[in-house]
Design an enzyme around this catalytic site. Structure first.
Site, PDB file in Angstrom:
ATOM      1  N   HIS A 134      78.330 -67.802 -11.266  1.00  0.00           N
ATOM      2  CA  HIS A 134      78.822 -66.445 -10.991  1.00  0.00           C
ATOM      3  C   HIS A 134      78.061 -65.419 -11.838  1.00  0.00           C
ATOM      4  CE1 HIS A 134      81.867 -68.510  -8.846  1.00  0.00           C
ATOM      5  NE2 HIS A 134      82.721 -68.704  -9.825  1.00  0.00           N
ATOM      6  N   GLY A 176      93.681 -80.707  -0.505  1.00  0.00           N
ATOM      7  CA  GLY A 176      93.316 -80.542  -1.921  1.00  0.00           C
ATOM      8  C   GLY A 176      93.588 -79.139  -2.435  1.00  0.00           C
ATOM      9  N   GLY A 227      88.954 -82.570   2.978  1.00  0.00           N
ATOM     10  CA  GLY A 227      89.664 -82.295   1.716  1.00  0.00           C
ATOM     11  C   GLY A 227      90.750 -81.269   1.937  1.00  0.00           C
ATOM     12  N   ALA A 228      91.356 -81.306   3.139  1.00  0.00           N
ATOM     13  CA  ALA A 228      92.261 -80.225   3.551  1.00  0.00           C
ATOM     14  C   ALA A 228      93.571 -80.178   2.786  1.00  0.00           C
ATOM     15  CB  ALA A 228      92.554 -80.345   5.046  1.00  0.00           C
TER      16      ALA A 228
HETATM   17  C1  BG6 Z   1      85.984 -70.099 -10.062  1.00  0.00           C
HETATM   18  C2  BG6 Z   1      86.182 -70.810 -11.359  1.00  0.00           C
HETATM   19  O1  BG6 Z   1      84.731 -70.422  -9.515  1.00  0.00           O
HETATM   20  O2  BG6 Z   1      86.041 -68.688 -10.262  1.00  0.00           O
HETATM   21  C3  BG6 Z   1      87.502 -70.405 -11.983  1.00  0.00           C
HETATM   22  O3  BG6 Z   1      86.156 -72.212 -11.156  1.00  0.00           O
HETATM   23  C4  BG6 Z   1      87.606 -68.908 -12.107  1.00  0.00           C
HETATM   24  O4  BG6 Z   1      87.665 -71.015 -13.256  1.00  0.00           O
HETATM   25  C5  BG6 Z   1      87.296 -68.247 -10.760  1.00  0.00           C
HETATM   26  O5  BG6 Z   1      88.920 -68.597 -12.503  1.00  0.00           O
HETATM   27  C6  BG6 Z   1      87.240 -66.744 -10.887  1.00  0.00           C
HETATM   28  O6  BG6 Z   1      87.150 -66.204  -9.602  1.00  0.00           O
HETATM   29  P1  BG6 Z   1      87.836 -64.829  -9.222  1.00  0.00           P
HETATM   30  O7  BG6 Z   1      87.411 -64.535  -7.842  1.00  0.00           O
HETATM   31  O8  BG6 Z   1      89.311 -65.044  -9.369  1.00  0.00           O
HETATM   32  O9  BG6 Z   1      87.354 -63.855 -10.236  1.00  0.00           O
END
Ligand code: BG6
Length: 496
Positions: free
Chosen positions: A255, A25, A22-23
């Site tokens: 996250h 992408g 997927g390089a």
């Molecule tokens: C990604 C999400 O995993 O994390 C994004 O898909 C989001 O929508 C991003 O903007 C936020 O990451 P960071 O490191 O920029 O805070």
């Protein structure tokens, strides 16, 4: 330069080949190729190392090189010509047909030749930066062509890195996981959540384990509640097709849960990946799932006012770009301590932080006056990388007056030392090349995330009328209903 104490654990990436599917992408351009270049620039790659970029797009060498140049510039680098040339020397491109056995045979032959040329002993890290639907077909072809072997009687290895979205529902994630397991056992799979690779996220664990003040008070005797904030200044950034399928809850829940875990899990007895994962799992097992009624009372969805005018967004789209919720943890440490979360796009300036709010004093004069929450431990994750502790002290002067103060620690030293630190993706690549799974997600964690999300998604889709989507103005910290969520418990969001 900041001094370190005697204990320094260093990750040593092993000499290996890195194969990026997927390089061409979006993910490769935004994160992975910049991380590869960053590792080269910071001289953090293993001694013997090569990278093979794989994608369906036909690209000759000239087109590849100019594309890579644009990619690293766009990622904020100003590459020195000799650094960029040495980066290119280690790279090659192969056009792929992911379904064809002949392609995997060609790839295997090429890797054997590159191993010999670069002094790599059949150690291969495959990064699947493809849509998730391609994970299983690609890994199964890699396996049948002998590219996923991980024998115990040799120092060679093969590892696969995959990246979210891990499905879009409990069922799709389970079937994706089952398909993946047929080709690669858990020990070979490295699931990325890039938040775990952030310096400041790791610092939360470091602070907790090295400073007894945390462990001694990190519990329901002292802590009133915890707040997690993940605000972004940006909106969709051209990702309407993805976001219209996922919405913020699916996009960001991994996250959020990782931030909650590093804040609140019990400390592992060692930082070995198995111990770490065992404790993290115990924490997730203690999170109380939300019932349908709790989803109604304890979650708030929002959408920024300009969302429906973004290119590619349906005029009546009901996808959320903001989510606030409360959850509880049923273990001895945290029983009765609510965790409040708010996350959103276009919610003002970027801010990721964790605030551990201590109880109010309940003795002496403070039984009669409310001075708010005097003590808050705040972990600024990004962009401010800061730890601060607020407290109340005597206001200087003849009277006995109280005044709020704050002590702070800027995490990152200034100057050239900081420039050599790996970014989140760079660090995760180093860890995967070192064979350490501590910062990667287990199959259990992905399953847990979907289980946790399932009642929320069900409630929102089954009864949109009782689960309204609250509008909020672009650049504001979410809808008023999010303030109500915490206010009805007699608390309020920390001012950012
Ligand atoms: C990604 C999400 O995993 O994390 C994004 O898909 C989001 O929508 C991003 O903007 C936020 O990451 P960071 O490191 O920029 O805070």
């Amino acid at each position: 330069m900041t001094e370190t104490l005697g204990f320094c654990q260093e990750m040593r990436p092993e000499s290996c080949g890195f194969i990026l599917f997927g390089a061409t992408g979006d993910l490769a351009a935004r994160k992975i190729i910049p991380a590869l270049f960053g590792l080269c620039e910071k001289k953090l790659t293993p001694r013997n190392f090569y990278a093979v970029l794989v994608s369906r797009t036909p690209l000759d060498r000239g087109a590849l090189e100019s594309r890579l140049w644009d990619t690293v510039l766009k990622a904020g680098f100003t590459p020195a010509p000799e650094v960029f040339s040495s980066f290119l020397e280690r790279l090659e491109y192969i056009q792929a047909d992911y379904e064809s056995d002949a392609f995997y045979r060609r790839l295997a032959d090429r890797l054997t030749a590159l191993d010999a040329k670069s002094g790599v002993k059949k150690k291969r890290l495959f990064y699947l930066a493809t849509p998730p639907a391609a994970f299983e077909p690609i890994t199964s072809k890699l396996k049948t062509s002998g590219l996923l072997s991980d024998p115990t009687d040799c120092t060679c290895w093969s590892r696969v890195i995959i990246e979210k979205p891990y499905g879009s529902s409990l069922e799709s994630a389970a079937s994706l996981d089952a398909g993946l397991k047929l080709a690669a056992p858990e020990a070979q799979v490295y699931r990325i959540d890039h938040f775990t690779g952030k310096e400041t996220v790791q610092n939360v664990m470091a602070l907790r384990s090295a400073n007894a003040v945390f462990d001694g008070t990190w519990n329901n005797r002292f802590v009133d509640h915890v707040q997690i904030t993940v605000f972004e200044e940006l909106g969709l950034e051209g990702r309407a097709a993805f976001f219209e399928r996922m919405g913020l809850a699916r996009d960001m829940m991994s996250h959020i849960l990782q931030l909650a875990a590093i804040t609140a899990m019990d400390l592992p007895s060692t930082f070995r990946d198995t111990d770490f994962k065992t404790e993290k799992r115990r924490f997730f097992e203690s999170i109380r799932p939300l019932t349908r009624e709790e989803v109604r009372r304890q979650t708030v969805r929002g959408q920024y006012a300009g969302y429906r005018s973004e290119p590619g967004v349906a005029p009546g789209s009901a996808e959320e770009t903001f989510l606030a919720f409360k959850f509880l943890v049923d273990n001895d440490r945290w029983r009765g301590v609510p965790f409040y979360v708010r996350a959103g796009k276009k919610t003002g300036s970027k801010k990721t932080r964790i605030d551990v709010v201590y109880k109010k004093p309940d003795h002496g004069i403070f039984t009669h006056i409310d001075i708010g929450y005097p003590n808050v431990f705040s972990f600024g994750i990004q962009p401010e990388e800061r730890v601060s502790f607020s407290l109340i002290s005597k206001h200087p002067g003849p009277k006995l007056c109280f005044t709020p103060r704050s002590m702070g620690l800027d995490y990152r030293p200034e100057g050239h030392e900081a420039a050599g630190y790996p970014t989140d993706y760079e660090r995760l690549l180093i860890e995967a090349m070192s064979g350490d799974q501590t910062l990667f997600l287990s199959s259990y964690e992905i399953g847990f995330m979907w289980q946790f999300l399932a009642p929320l998604l069900e409630a929102w889709s089954a009864a949109p009328a009782t689960e309204p989507l609250h509008a909020y103005a672009d650049g504001t910290p979410g809808p008023a209903a999010a303030d109500e969520l915490i206010k009805k418990d007699g608390r309020s969001w920390i001012q950012l």
